[in-house]
Enzyme design. Structure first.
Site, PDB file in Angstrom:
ATOM      1  N   ASP A 283      46.793  -5.996  -7.771  1.00 41.00           N
ATOM      2  CA  ASP A 283      46.706  -7.275  -8.649  1.00 41.00           C
ATOM      3  C   ASP A 283      47.894  -7.225  -9.638  1.00 41.00           C
ATOM      4  OD1 ASP A 283      45.882  -9.767  -9.485  1.00 41.00           O
ATOM      5  OD2 ASP A 283      43.884  -8.978 -10.152  1.00 41.00           O
ATOM      6  N   ASP A 343      42.255 -18.015  -9.694  1.00 45.29           N
ATOM      7  CA  ASP A 343      40.861 -17.607  -9.672  1.00 45.29           C
ATOM      8  C   ASP A 343      39.871 -18.688  -9.581  1.00 45.29           C
ATOM      9  OD1 ASP A 343      42.435 -14.996 -10.016  1.00 45.29           O
ATOM     10  OD2 ASP A 343      40.936 -14.598 -11.594  1.00 45.29           O
TER      11      ASP A 343
HETATM   12  C1  9PG Z   1      40.663  -8.970 -13.242  1.00 46.24           C
HETATM   13  C2  9PG Z   1      41.215 -10.100 -12.334  1.00 46.24           C
HETATM   14  C3  9PG Z   1      40.486 -10.273 -11.066  1.00 46.24           C
HETATM   15  C4  9PG Z   1      40.889 -11.722 -10.328  1.00 46.24           C
HETATM   16  C5  9PG Z   1      42.533 -11.659 -10.350  1.00 46.24           C
HETATM   17  C6  9PG Z   1      42.984 -11.420 -11.749  1.00 46.24           C
HETATM   18  O1  9PG Z   1      46.640 -16.044 -15.737  1.00 46.24           O
HETATM   19  N1  9PG Z   1      45.304 -15.947 -16.104  1.00 46.24           N
HETATM   20  O2  9PG Z   1      44.694 -16.379 -17.090  1.00 46.24           O
HETATM   21  C7  9PG Z   1      44.692 -14.904 -15.134  1.00 46.24           C
HETATM   22  C8  9PG Z   1      43.298 -14.866 -15.143  1.00 46.24           C
HETATM   23  C9  9PG Z   1      42.593 -13.836 -14.399  1.00 46.24           C
HETATM   24  C10 9PG Z   1      43.237 -13.295 -13.392  1.00 46.24           C
HETATM   25  C11 9PG Z   1      44.656 -13.670 -13.531  1.00 46.24           C
HETATM   26  C12 9PG Z   1      45.494 -14.261 -14.246  1.00 46.24           C
HETATM   27  O3  9PG Z   1      42.454 -12.507 -12.740  1.00 46.24           O
HETATM   28  O4  9PG Z   1      43.033 -12.913  -9.660  1.00 46.24           O
HETATM   29  O5  9PG Z   1      40.356 -11.784  -9.019  1.00 46.24           O
HETATM   30  O6  9PG Z   1      40.708  -9.082 -10.123  1.00 46.24           O
HETATM   31  O7  9PG Z   1      42.441 -10.352 -12.379  1.00 46.24           O
HETATM   32  O8  9PG Z   1      41.093  -8.770 -14.308  1.00 46.24           O
END
Ligand code: 9PG
Length: 437
Positions: A283, A343
């Site tokens: 990720d 997400d």
């Molecule tokens: C774990 C999560 C999960 C999820 C991923 C990632 O920019 N943002 O606000 C944002 C929020 C959540 C996010 C990524 C970016 O989630 O996509 O499936 O694994 O991390 O922390």
């Protein structure tokens, strides 16, 4: 970076559309009429986290990363793109005197396709896949279950065990269990357990003991300022690279061109593989392609690809690498599965109004706009099935997932499912489609 005009297109007012391809998994992607304003980041942090860092778009301008396509409205599509996946020009279109003027900040090739946007995108994806030596066939990946959208970062070992038991009892065909964010002590400290999680090794053994495959989440190129890695190895960080702020801390970037950092990265994945883990959700991968001072003078995309190769070395040839928050074009040929949308969330609309942020709307719009990548570049991941009663507009989300050929993963606490949720989950948990649509 300066933009140079590289072409222009005539279009039919009222029916022409511009397709913007977003930089990474979470970047909004779609086709817009000329009087529409495409999604733009709500603030500077979101620009780094979810859009292409350092490439803000001027007003009244369209911009695609590595690809911009114009459906002219007269039955053809004019498309500009990178020559190959390892250079990703930002490509712009602006209206001037009744025409669209195209500009780019690096070399871009022009293609004209007779047909609609979908036809042009499918053909383009095939050309890029061949240029990047992507696999020619894609396996039918079995469905999975994931901890994130039910337990978030509070997940504990007992949650994994409980859902294993319930999946078996209810006959849910989740053949892989993915332990997402929350098991680790810090962002960068993947092998240290979070106090209170329990035992990762025991959780993994429980999963593999039922004949299922085990998966784990990491953000391999991130180093949180609160982590042990950050304190102990300042020499392993990319100088001047800022990956944004999340988990209540600023985020630095691991320099995979530093020999010791490279060895560490490979060793982390070798250790997980040694525990029996075979699926790796990688990720926040955009961090690996940020500009900055590296030990070796590699360009950011080459450094990113080197990082994924080091992970592959540790994880093993047979392991499934699952990109997320990942630069799209630079990942072709290096990941098996790719998240193609922001997400999913329990709410239909994003809190800030920015559809790069978790929400059903954002996940649906960008996911649908990237369905053409499935089984051409990798196996698409449209994000998880979430259908428990508290999920807003859950029928719409289920219908979206049902329409994709990509990875099917349930992420509800199984005990929270009502009858409709259970039936829907069972119906949607099928292997991925091996053919593109
Ligand atoms: C774990 C999560 C999960 C999820 C991923 C990632 O920019 N943002 O606000 C944002 C929020 C959540 C996010 C990524 C970016 O989630 O996509 O499936 O694994 O991390 O922390």
């Amino acid at each position: 970076m300066s933009f140079v005009d590289i072409g222009e297109v005539a279009y039919v007012p009222g029916s022409a559309r511009v397709f913007e391809h977003g930089w990474q998994s979470w970047s909004p992607t779609g086709a817009y009429r000329l009087d529409e304003t495409p999604p733009r980041p709500a603030n500077g942090t979101i620009q780094i986290l979810c859009y292409r860092p350092g490439t803000p778009v001027p007003e009244r301008t369209f911009q695609g990363e590595g690809l911009l396509a114009v459906e002219t409205g007269d039955g053809s599509v004019e498309l500009w793109s990178a020559a190959g996946p390892h250079e990703v020009p930002s490509i712009r279109a602006r209206e001037e005197g009744g025409r669209l003027v195209i500009s780019a900040d690096a070399p871009a090739r022009h293609h004209r396709v007779e047909g609609d946007l979908g036809t042009a995108l499918r053909r383009w994806a095939e050309t890029m896949a061949a240029a990047a030596s992507a696999p020619r066939t894609f396996p039918a990946l079995p469905p999975m279950w994931c901890t994130w959208y039910g337990y978030w970062d509070k997940v504990v070992e007992a949650d994994v065990l409980e859902n294993l038991e319930l999946a078996t009892r209810h006959g849910l065909p989740a053949d892989m269990f993915l332990i997402d964010d929350g098991y680790e002590a810090g962002i960068g400290d993947w092998l240290d357990p979070r106090p209170g999680f329990g035992s990762l090794a025991r959780a993994v053994d429980a999963v593999t003991g039922t004949g299922r495959r085990a998966g784990i989440w990491t953000a391999p190129f991130l180093v949180g300022h609160d982590s042990r890695l950050y304190r102990e190895h300042p020499e392993w960080l990319v100088g001047g690279a800022y990956a944004g702020r999340m988990w209540n801390q600023d985020l630095a970037v691991l320099d995979v061109t530093h020999p010791d950092a490279a060895e560490h990265l490979t060793q982390v994945f070798r250790t997980f593989a040694g525990m029996g883990i075979t699926h790796f959700k990688l990720d926040y991968l955009y961090a690996g392609a940020l500009a900055g001072r590296r030990h070796e003078d590699l360009d950011p995309i080459a450094a990113y690809r080197r990082g994924l190769e080091l992970i592959r070395r540790g994880a093993g040839e047979e392991a499934t690498l699952h990109g997320c928050g990942a630069p799209m074009l630079p990942s072709i040929g290096l990941v098996d599965v790719m998240r193609v949308s922001p997400d999913i969330a329990l709410t239909l609309r994003p809190r800030s109004g920015d559809i790069s942020q978790p929400s059903q709307l954002g996940a649906r719009l960008t996911g649908a706009a990237r369905e053409f990548l499935h089984a051409r570049w990798w196996v698409n991941d449209p994000d998880c099935i979430v259908v428990r009663p508290e999920m807003e507009a859950r029928e719409e989300w289920a219908a979206h997932v049902a329409a994709t050929g990509g990875l099917r993963g349930s992420s509800d606490p199984i005990a929270a499912l009502d009858e409709w949720g259970m039936e829907t989950t069972r119906r949607l948990l099928v292997p991925t489609a091996t053919d593109p649509s």
